[in-house]
Design an enzyme around this catalytic site. Structure first.
Site, mmCIF file in Angstrom:
data_model
loop_
_atom_site.group_PDB
_atom_site.id
_atom_site.type_symbol
_atom_site.label_atom_id
_atom_site.label_comp_id
_atom_site.label_asym_id
_atom_site.label_seq_id
_atom_site.Cartn_x
_atom_site.Cartn_y
_atom_site.Cartn_z
ATOM 1 N N LYS A 259 -17.567 -0.518 6.263
ATOM 2 C CA LYS A 259 -18.027 -1.425 5.207
ATOM 3 C C LYS A 259 -19.536 -1.342 4.989
ATOM 4 C CE LYS A 259 -17.500 -6.073 3.397
ATOM 5 N NZ LYS A 259 -16.962 -7.437 3.604
ATOM 6 N N PHE B 273 -11.702 -7.666 13.674
ATOM 7 C CA PHE B 273 -10.654 -8.088 12.759
ATOM 8 C C PHE B 273 -10.321 -6.960 11.779
ATOM 9 C CE2 PHE B 273 -9.427 -10.084 8.659
ATOM 10 C CZ PHE B 273 -8.192 -10.549 9.075
ATOM 11 N N GLN B 274 -9.038 -6.664 11.647
ATOM 12 C CA GLN B 274 -8.531 -5.602 10.767
ATOM 13 C C GLN B 274 -9.135 -4.229 11.088
ATOM 14 O OE1 GLN B 274 -8.539 -6.992 6.613
ATOM 15 N NE2 GLN B 274 -6.493 -7.838 6.986
ATOM 16 N N MET C 65 24.471 8.597 2.733
ATOM 17 C CA MET C 65 24.362 9.819 3.527
ATOM 18 C C MET C 65 24.659 9.552 4.994
ATOM 19 S SD MET C 65 24.041 13.001 3.107
ATOM 20 C CE MET C 65 23.061 13.722 1.797
ATOM 21 N N GLU D 279 0.805 -1.226 0.000
ATOM 22 C CA GLU D 279 0.000 0.000 0.000
ATOM 23 C C GLU D 279 0.839 1.277 0.000
ATOM 24 O OE1 GLU D 279 -0.586 -2.634 1.870
ATOM 25 O OE2 GLU D 279 -2.709 -3.177 1.766
#
Lengths: 580, 163
Positions: A170, A120-121, A487, A58
């Site tokens: 949802k 969940f999630q 760096m 993502e």
């Protein structure tokens, strides 16, 4: 909130989301499916206007959307699921926020009745993203979706742009529950009315101060790029023969090849840009924010300068450096108004004083002049960037990762157009470069799109080579491979007696085989004489393919000039052995 | 310096969290904070006491303005204003102390709003200084509990903070 016309089409929340994006003119949606957004993905599947790009992580979706916004000025759009989908997007959201990039991120959420139950999630994405967004909202009623999407785009793209997160439970997207759809033409908010035009009295005052200057400098930042004011800026600079410096975010705002351009300023800015700033009696700051990587020690900052500061965000004015003449407004109309006044007055700066100032600046130009060691048999990263600049005629989109290679690209690629230099300036996100290049290439398939990276950064999102294959994204990866986190190593050389704590990367993959495994072309370059033919192959022979150029460079090189910590803007190390 | 900032905020979920988060995120101080809906249910009125030098206060007001849900704000301490804070103090009150506490509360124009065999609860309204002074004046009286509302404020005269 939603006006209900009699003929309104009945759509589910999921279908409304996709239709609203289409009505907003969105062509690509970058994302990754998951449980909470399955209704939305199903709606996406049943239409053709909005196309979806499936990334491999993502974070890459956010960087693709972000880079699209940087290249076009329009908000990029991301769709991810709840929980890990949303948290994986956080780095990309913060990256966009720090550089004021417009982006709309749609995050799935568990069903409304499960929120707060550790479902969940489930994750509190509004809470997590709050400090790194311009605004965030959640959908409470499906019928509000068109309005909320319009509002998200309006907030993301107006005023000082930034990312907006819209969290969608949802149950707001259930296919069988349909509502009248109407996409609003615009949104008006009583609590948010960004100022557009600058204050005319302040603009007049600024012009008077500018005309009285003997040692002026024009200091332009990312606000000029996002504000689409490059043309006006260039016209003003040329009209008054002002020396121009750009910030890291502003590169391309003024043509890099022009004689009035004195390079980038700041931490790794050119000697002449930092000296000119320090010596100036007037600084015209346009869409820049005097950040710590520019000013160095603020107490010693430009002691003789009157500061005119034009910015859309009042909070950026007098935040770190006090502005004598603040002008709040969009840079484009403000610069236009300044130009109009100047042309009416038919006045210019004191020619003799300006001539003397330019002589001084040209002397400063000779001191360092971007020199680097050309005697060594090793490949120099600066040389690589110069050659890339040459073969692409300074016209490529250059998407950079973060580190030494980023600074070399900023210093040695000559940016002649705005919106062509795409890099994570504020947050400094390693892993930005490849997905950014993908986002640009997808939208500008005929342009040369280069990803300048290092073996450290590229591995942070290397899985996206797979996405590149799926969508035929022929970006050119310039991997400046020195075997070290360059760096970090440079700072360890300078401040920690070369104790390389975890900056050496052992067991690097064979990048050529890796590129080939993903179905791309890989070319290794280890000697200076191999570079030219390799670039030819990459940019000409394999024009349409992704080419991974693994270029082994001098592992000991440092980026110079480099400001001395705690010093004034013009106190710099010029090489490993010289300083101001 | 101490400043009292009054804010009209959209009465939406998350708006308060965003405002408080801003202070935590940017390292600004919150000395007290009160918030409640106004006569217009879509708006909340919030009074915030903070301190800092002029530059910090300027940044605070600018950053607050940037929050999408902030409709309007004013720094009350920049001009004439009225500020009030409410305090409830539960003290141990037995024997002779019962009279002493009553007298002290009267002097500060406080009221005893709850009584038990061994305790008084005193309600006091005034400026924060006055409330501090009352606590100081209770020397020798064991304080069991102190609850303060934080400051609420309003401008004097015709000046208003409304839509």
């Amino acid at each position: 909130m939603t006006s209900q016309s009699k003929q309104a089409e009945m759509l589910s929340g999921a279908a409304m989301i996709i239709r609203a994006l289409a009505d907003e003119g969105v062509e690509y949606l970058y994302g990754y499916p998951g449980g909470a957004v399955l209704h939305i993905y199903d709606a996406l599947f049943q239409q053709t206007k909005v196309k979806h790009v499936l990334v491999r992580h993502e974070q890459a979706a956010t960087h693709m959307a972000d880079a699209y916004a940087r290249a076009t000025g329009k908000a990029g759009v991301v769709l991810v699921t709840s929980g890990p989908g949303a948290t994986n997007a956080v780095t990309g959201i913060a990256t966009a926020y720090m550089d004021s990039i417009p982006m709309v991120v749609l995050t799935g959420q568990v069903m409304s009745h499960l929120i707060g139950e550790d479902a969940f999630q489930e994750t509190d994405m509004l809470g997590i993203s709050r400090p790194i967004v311009k605004h965030n909202m959640s959908v409470r009623r499906p019928e509000d979706i068109p309005y909320l999407i319009k509002k998200a785009f309006y907030i993301a793209q107006s005023g000082r742009p930034g990312p907006v997160v819209l969290d969608i439970p949802k149950d707001m997207t259930i296919p069988s529950q349909k509502f009248p759809y109407h996409y609003p033409d615009d949104v008006k908010l009583r609590s948010y009315q960004p100022k557009l035009k600058g204050h005319s009295g302040q603009i007049k005052k600024a012009v008077t101060a500018l005309l009285a200057a003997k040692k002026p400098i024009l200091y332009a930042g990312g606000g000029v790029i996002m504000g689409g004011a490059s043309e006006e800026l260039t016209e003003l600079a040329r009209y008054l023969n002002l020396p121009v410096t750009n910030t890291l975010m502003g590169l391309g705002a003024y043509p890099g090849g022009d004689k009035q351009f004195i390079g980038m300023l700041g931490m790794h800015g050119s000697y002449e840009a930092n000296q000119t700033m320090h010596g100036a009696d007037l600084i015209l700051a346009v869409g820049a924010r005097f950040d710590d990587r520019v000013t160095n020690n603020t107490k010693k900052f430009c002691p003789d300068a009157t500061i005119i500061h034009i910015d859309i965000d009042p909070a950026s004015i007098s935040k770190t450096i006090n502005a004598h003449i603040p002008i709040v407004g969009l840079v484009k109309p403000v610069l236009t108004e300044m130009l109009d006044i100047l042309k009416q007055k038919k006045k210019k700066l004191d020619a003799a004083a300006l001539e003397k100032w330019w002589q001084q600046i040209n002397e400063w130009r000779q001191v360092h002049g971007g020199r680097y060691d050309t005697e060594t048999p090793l490949l120099k990263p600066q040389y690589v960037i110069e050659q890339v600049s040459k073969i692409t005629k300074g016209d490529a989109f250059v998407c950079s990762d973060v580190g030494q290679h980023q600074m070399f690209a900023a210093q040695y690629y000559s940016f002649n157009k705005p919106n062509r230099w795409i890099n994570s300036g504020g947050l400094g996100t390693m892993g930005f470069g490849l997905p950014a290049a993908m986002g640009v290439k997808l939208n500008f398939p005929d342009a040369d799109v280069v990803c300048v990276t290092g073996e450290g950064s590229i591995q942070m999102n290397i899985q996206e080579l797979s996405t590149c294959k799926q969508y035929g994204l022929g970006v050119k990866i310039i991997n400046l491979n020195n075997g070290y986190l360059g760096m970090v190593k440079q700072w360890q050389d300078m401040n920690y007696e070369s104790r390389y704590a975890s900056s050496y990367m052992d067991s690097l993959p064979d990048f050529i085989k890796l590129a080939e495994a993903y179905g791309h072309v890989g070319i290794r370059v280890t000697k200076p004489e191999e570079l030219q033919p390799a670039l030819e192959r990459a940019f000409v022979e394999h024009k349409d393919q992704l080419v991974f150029l693994d270029i082994h460079i001098d592992p000991k090189e440092h980026v110079y000039p480099m400001q001395i910590p705690g010093g004034a803007i013009n106190e710099m190390f010029l090489s490993k052995t010289e300083r101001t | 310096m101490r400043h009292i900032i009054s804010v009209l905020l959209e009465n939406e979920s998350g708006a308060l969290a965003r405002l408080v988060g801003l202070f935590a995120q940017r390292g600004y101080n919150i000395d007290s904070l009160t918030v409640a809906p106004t006569e217009d249910a879509t708006l909340s009125r919030l009074t915030l006491v903070t301190h800092g030098n002029d530059q910090v206060i300027e940044q605070i007001t600018k950053q607050l303005h940037k929050l999408i849900e902030v409709v309007k704000l004013t720094d009350l301490s920049e001009s004439a204003h009225i500020e009030r804070e409410l305090m409830l103090v539960k003290v141990k009150a037995v024997g002779e102390q019962r009279d002493e506490i009553k007298r002290c509360a009267d002097i500060f124009r406080g009221q005893i709003v709850d009584v038990s065999a061994t305790t008084y609860t005193v309600q006091l309204v005034g400026t924060s200084d006055k409330l501090d002074a009352f606590i100081q004046a209770l020397t020798g009286t064991p304080i069991l509990e102190v609850v303060r509302s934080g400051v609420s404020g309003i401008s004097r005269g015709d000046k208003t903070l409304t839509m």
